[in-house]
Scaffold this motif. Structure first.
Motif, PDB file in Angstrom:
ATOM      1  N   ILE A  16      66.572  19.389-109.019  1.00 34.72           N
ATOM      2  CA  ILE A  16      65.153  19.736-109.157  1.00 34.72           C
ATOM      3  C   ILE A  16      64.341  18.494-109.477  1.00 34.72           C
ATOM      4  CG2 ILE A  16      63.509  21.022-110.585  1.00 34.72           C
ATOM      5  CD1 ILE A  16      65.647  23.263-110.692  1.00 34.72           C
ATOM      6  N   LYS A  62      53.809  31.953-106.159  1.00 34.66           N
ATOM      7  CA  LYS A  62      54.549  32.605-107.245  1.00 34.66           C
ATOM      8  C   LYS A  62      55.737  31.782-107.736  1.00 34.66           C
ATOM      9  CE  LYS A  62      52.527  36.646-107.650  1.00 34.66           C
ATOM     10  NZ  LYS A  62      52.141  37.280-108.872  1.00 34.66           N
ATOM     11  N   GLY A  63      56.306  30.942-106.888  1.00 33.48           N
ATOM     12  CA  GLY A  63      57.460  30.172-107.319  1.00 33.48           C
ATOM     13  C   GLY A  63      58.001  29.277-106.230  1.00 33.48           C
ATOM     14  N   ILE A  64      59.091  28.594-106.569  1.00 33.38           N
ATOM     15  CA  ILE A  64      59.765  27.699-105.626  1.00 33.38           C
ATOM     16  C   ILE A  64      61.241  28.058-105.636  1.00 33.38           C
ATOM     17  CG2 ILE A  64      60.366  25.318-105.106  1.00 33.38           C
ATOM     18  CD1 ILE A  64      57.880  24.461-106.577  1.00 33.38           C
ATOM     19  N   LYS A  65      61.813  28.141-104.457  1.00 30.24           N
ATOM     20  CA  LYS A  65      63.242  28.419-104.317  1.00 30.24           C
ATOM     21  C   LYS A  65      63.910  27.147-103.806  1.00 30.24           C
ATOM     22  CE  LYS A  65      66.346  31.698-102.093  1.00 30.24           C
ATOM     23  NZ  LYS A  65      66.418  32.807-101.142  1.00 30.24           N
ATOM     24  N   VAL A  66      64.829  26.614-104.601  1.00 29.58           N
ATOM     25  CA  VAL A  66      65.533  25.384-104.253  1.00 29.58           C
ATOM     26  C   VAL A  66      66.914  25.747-103.717  1.00 29.58           C
ATOM     27  CG1 VAL A  66      66.424  23.191-105.120  1.00 29.58           C
ATOM     28  CG2 VAL A  66      64.304  24.122-106.049  1.00 29.58           C
ATOM     29  N   ASN A  67      67.274  25.179-102.582  1.00 30.91           N
ATOM     30  CA  ASN A  67      68.592  25.402-102.006  1.00 30.91           C
ATOM     31  C   ASN A  67      69.610  24.612-102.816  1.00 30.91           C
ATOM     32  OD1 ASN A  67      70.935  25.367-100.459  1.00 30.91           O
ATOM     33  ND2 ASN A  67      69.834  25.234 -98.519  1.00 30.91           N
ATOM     34  N   PHE A  74      63.536  23.207 -99.938  1.00 30.30           N
ATOM     35  CA  PHE A  74      63.049  24.251-100.826  1.00 30.30           C
ATOM     36  C   PHE A  74      61.961  25.043-100.136  1.00 30.30           C
ATOM     37  CE2 PHE A  74      59.332  21.736-101.999  1.00 30.30           C
ATOM     38  CZ  PHE A  74      59.797  20.444-101.869  1.00 30.30           C
ATOM     39  N   ASN A  75      61.781  26.261-100.597  1.00 32.30           N
ATOM     40  CA  ASN A  75      60.778  27.163-100.039  1.00 32.30           C
ATOM     41  C   ASN A  75      59.828  27.588-101.141  1.00 32.30           C
ATOM     42  OD1 ASN A  75      61.922  27.310 -97.392  1.00 32.30           O
ATOM     43  ND2 ASN A  75      63.502  28.660 -98.214  1.00 32.30           N
ATOM     44  N   LEU A  77      57.497  30.439-102.703  1.00 30.65           N
ATOM     45  CA  LEU A  77      57.400  31.897-102.713  1.00 30.65           C
ATOM     46  C   LEU A  77      55.936  32.254-102.926  1.00 30.65           C
ATOM     47  CD1 LEU A  77      60.489  32.564-104.984  1.00 30.65           C
ATOM     48  CD2 LEU A  77      60.407  32.515-102.502  1.00 30.65           C
TER      49      LEU A  77
END
Length: 154
Positions: A16, A62-67, A74-75, A77
């Motif tokens: 991160i 709303k947020g972040i999605k980390v692979n 990352f995506n 949200l």
């Protein structure tokens, strides 16, 4: 007391941290056009009174999605809000939210402000923040809020 030294050496923490540093570096390499708020948006004249509109819920980050397998992938949200948007408008709006997020990461916290006080005409917006889309939009919102407040007082 929580021991944070182990957490700082964990793989997710490093991933991160690497992503955030990468995002800040990349956003600083992209040239920002020298356009300021007063040049890009047509505002209502100060003498025009504004009326209240119905409540509205816009798209929200709303947020972040980390692979976990690839920390540089990352995506974001995003909640689409109450009004469905066309694909083109959705892409434009979502890109704006991502730019807001990156601006908030790269601009120092003490420079994330706008001020349209008639008593401080030399303190409108910090230069770097005024060059971002977030700074320009926040300045426009401050202008409209002051107009709306004036409308409600009369």
């Amino acid at each position: 007391m929580i021991n944070t030294s182990r957490k700082r050496h964990s793989a997710p923490f490093k991933a991160i941290s690497l992503v955030l540093v990468w995002a800040m570096v990349c956003s600083s390499l992209v040239p920002v056009p020298q356009v300021f708020a007063s040049q890009s948006v047509k505002y209502p004249a100060p003498a025009n009174l504004l009326a209240l509109t119905a409540a509205f819920t816009p798209a929200l980050l709303k947020g972040i999605k980390v692979n976990p397998n690839n920390p540089l992938q990352f995506n974001f949200l995003i909640d689409q809000g109450e009004t469905p948007l066309s694909e083109h408008k959705k892409e434009t709006e979502y890109q704006k939210l991502i730019k807001y997020f990156l601006a908030a990461l790269t601009i120092p916290e003490d420079e994330l402000w706008v001020n349209l006080s008639p008593y401080e005409k030399d303190r409108i917006v910090p230069e770097k923040f005024g060059q971002t889309e977030m700074g320009r939009d926040l300045l426009a919102q401050d202008y409209l809020l002051k107009q709306l407040t004036a409308s409600l007082l009369y």
